[in-house]
Write a protein that holds these residues in place. Structure first.
Motif, PDB file in Angstrom:
ATOM      1  N   GLY A 225       0.818  -1.204   0.000  1.00  0.00           N
ATOM      2  CA  GLY A 225       0.000   0.000   0.000  1.00  0.00           C
ATOM      3  C   GLY A 225       0.850   1.251   0.000  1.00  0.00           C
ATOM      4  O   GLY A 225       2.067   1.199   0.198  1.00  0.00           O
ATOM      5  N   THR A 226       0.197   2.391  -0.241  1.00  0.00           N
ATOM      6  CA  THR A 226       0.892   3.669  -0.268  1.00  0.00           C
ATOM      7  C   THR A 226       0.139   4.713   0.553  1.00  0.00           C
ATOM      8  O   THR A 226      -1.049   4.553   0.822  1.00  0.00           O
ATOM      9  N   SER A 227       0.860   5.766   0.924  1.00  0.00           N
ATOM     10  CA  SER A 227       0.424   6.920   1.735  1.00  0.00           C
ATOM     11  C   SER A 227       0.797   6.685   3.194  1.00  0.00           C
ATOM     12  O   SER A 227       1.029   5.544   3.626  1.00  0.00           O
ATOM     13  N   GLN A 228       0.810   7.780   3.964  1.00  0.00           N
ATOM     14  CA  GLN A 228       1.210   7.658   5.358  1.00  0.00           C
ATOM     15  C   GLN A 228       0.188   6.926   6.212  1.00  0.00           C
ATOM     16  O   GLN A 228       0.484   6.481   7.314  1.00  0.00           O
ATOM     17  N   SER A 229      -1.027   6.744   5.676  1.00  0.00           N
ATOM     18  CA  SER A 229      -2.051   6.047   6.449  1.00  0.00           C
ATOM     19  C   SER A 229      -1.843   4.538   6.482  1.00  0.00           C
ATOM     20  O   SER A 229      -2.570   3.834   7.191  1.00  0.00           O
ATOM     21  N   VAL A 230      -0.855   4.015   5.763  1.00  0.00           N
ATOM     22  CA  VAL A 230      -0.661   2.558   5.738  1.00  0.00           C
ATOM     23  C   VAL A 230      -0.214   2.009   7.088  1.00  0.00           C
ATOM     24  O   VAL A 230      -0.223   0.789   7.282  1.00  0.00           O
ATOM     25  N   VAL A 231       0.142   2.881   8.028  1.00  0.00           N
ATOM     26  CA  VAL A 231       0.480   2.364   9.361  1.00  0.00           C
ATOM     27  C   VAL A 231      -0.660   1.520   9.921  1.00  0.00           C
ATOM     28  O   VAL A 231      -0.435   0.541  10.634  1.00  0.00           O
ATOM     29  N   GLY A 232      -1.908   1.905   9.572  1.00  0.00           N
ATOM     30  CA  GLY A 232      -3.053   1.126  10.023  1.00  0.00           C
ATOM     31  C   GLY A 232      -3.081  -0.246   9.399  1.00  0.00           C
ATOM     32  O   GLY A 232      -3.351  -1.255  10.058  1.00  0.00           O
ATOM     33  N   ALA A 233      -2.791  -0.309   8.117  1.00  0.00           N
ATOM     34  CA  ALA A 233      -2.780  -1.589   7.411  1.00  0.00           C
ATOM     35  C   ALA A 233      -1.655  -2.485   7.902  1.00  0.00           C
ATOM     36  O   ALA A 233      -1.826  -3.705   8.058  1.00  0.00           O
ATOM     37  N   VAL A 234      -0.490  -1.901   8.154  1.00  0.00           N
ATOM     38  CA  VAL A 234       0.649  -2.682   8.639  1.00  0.00           C
ATOM     39  C   VAL A 234       0.325  -3.287  10.009  1.00  0.00           C
ATOM     40  O   VAL A 234       0.659  -4.451  10.281  1.00  0.00           O
TER      41      VAL A 234
END
Length: 346
Positions: free
Chosen positions: A239-248
């Motif tokens: 994924g991309t963008s800084q919001s991927v912390v949630g996905a990680v």
């Protein structure tokens, strides 16, 4: 406007701020190898100011530029290169104010690091003809509109996505991969299209699920998207963008693998992050600085690729990648660099 003079020891990502890095989704063409960066004439340091949409330590788009500037400053010396930045400039009006303010202070190069800033750059640059501006990711320098002091920069991120897809197809047990993005445009979409192409070129039976959250900063939405992907069988995500912390975070909890993009994301979850496609903007920065010192302040586009080393695959040493898969990944990078392998993304 908060301005900080420094380059940071990068901490874990800040979960806030809106970012956008949309560009035309056609895969860009290669840029030549970078020139050597040189300091400003007469012994003065070359001065760069950056306006960026998210936090300097977002482990994504904004951090990729701060990391590049830090490395370049280390290479050249603080007496030869100075840089400042304004972070979390997600409000375009505030960003435009910051860009104009830096221009009045006589910086040699002003980087509007986000394609949502294009209209502002086009409007402000003509008022400061002796100052160089650059924005990205983008491919329009506004030269056809009579603006002569704007550079543009972008990335062929489909190449890194392709390598990640090749690896993901080899590692997946379920043969279902997931790709998450903020909006279906720009380098994010190029990455996802490349990921799908690489996976299916490696194993035509692999299925790639794609989700766009329509937000660059909503961590909760990205978390929900990852949960849905995994519930649908995906055991490898990117994924991309800084919001991927949630996905990680979700991938870590569920035991799915993760591929990072834009910046090295291994520190988020060393046990599941396989590798990251990293944007090394030093390639573009060195070229821009050389051209500015030579009297050219705009009119050119810089595209980061594996060939010019503006794109780099960074493998997480904490994750044991099988030797045969690593060899295939390296072969794929080399093929994309020399042109013998094409992503097929147009």
């Amino acid at each position: 406007m908060k301005v900080r003079y420094t380059f940071f020891i990068i901490a874990l990502v800040a979960m806030l701020a809106l970012a956008a890095c949309a560009t035309p989704t056609a895969a860009p063409q290669p840029t030549a190898a970078p020139a050597q960066a040189t300091a400003a004439p007469a012994g003065k340091p070359f001065r760069i100011a950056v306006v960026m949409p998210s936090a300097a330590n977002d482990l994504a788009f904004s951090q990729s530029m701060i990391d590049a500037l830090g490395e370049l400053q280390k290479e050249m010396g603080k007496d030869k290169l100075e840089f400042v930045y304004s972070e979390n400039m997600f409000n375009v009006t505030d960003a435009a104010t910051a860009i104009r303010d830096y221009a009045t202070k006589g910086y040699d190069l002003i980087l509007a690091h986000g394609s949502q800033y294009g209209a502002s750059v086009q409007d402000i640059a003509p008022d400061f003809p002796n100052t160089a501006f650059a924005w990205g990711t983008a491919v329009d320098t506004f030269k056809e509109k009579g603006v002569n002091n704007v550079f543009a920069y972008t990335v062929a991120s489909d190449q890194g996505g392709y390598v990640e897809g090749v690896i993901g197809a080899k590692l997946s047990k379920s043969k279902v991969l997931g790709a998450l993005g903020p909006i279906p445009a720009g380098d994010g979409q190029l990455t996802i299209k490349g990921f799908e192409a690489g996976a299916q070129a490696t194993d035509p039976n692999v299925k790639v699920q794609t989700t766009f959250t329509n937000s660059f900063s909503d961590v909760a939405l990205m978390s929900q998207a990852a949960q849905t992907q995994i519930a649908s069988g995906a055991d490898v995500l990117t994924g991309t963008s800084q919001s991927v912390v949630g996905a990680v975070s979700v991938a870590k909890d569920k035991g799915a693998l993760w591929f990072g993009n834009q910046s090295d994301q291994a520190s988020l979850a060393p046990e599941i992050v396989v590798a990251s496609q990293v944007y090394d903007w030093t390639v573009a920065l060195k070229d821009m600085m050389a051209k500015i010192n030579g009297g050219t302040r705009g009119g050119e586009v810089f595209i980061m690729t594996f060939a010019n080393k503006g794109l780099v695959m960074v493998y997480n040493p904490a994750y044991k990648l099988p030797d045969d898969v690593k060899a295939l990944a390296d072969k794929t990078v080399a093929g994309l660099a020399d042109g013998s392998i094409q992503t097929g993304i147009k």
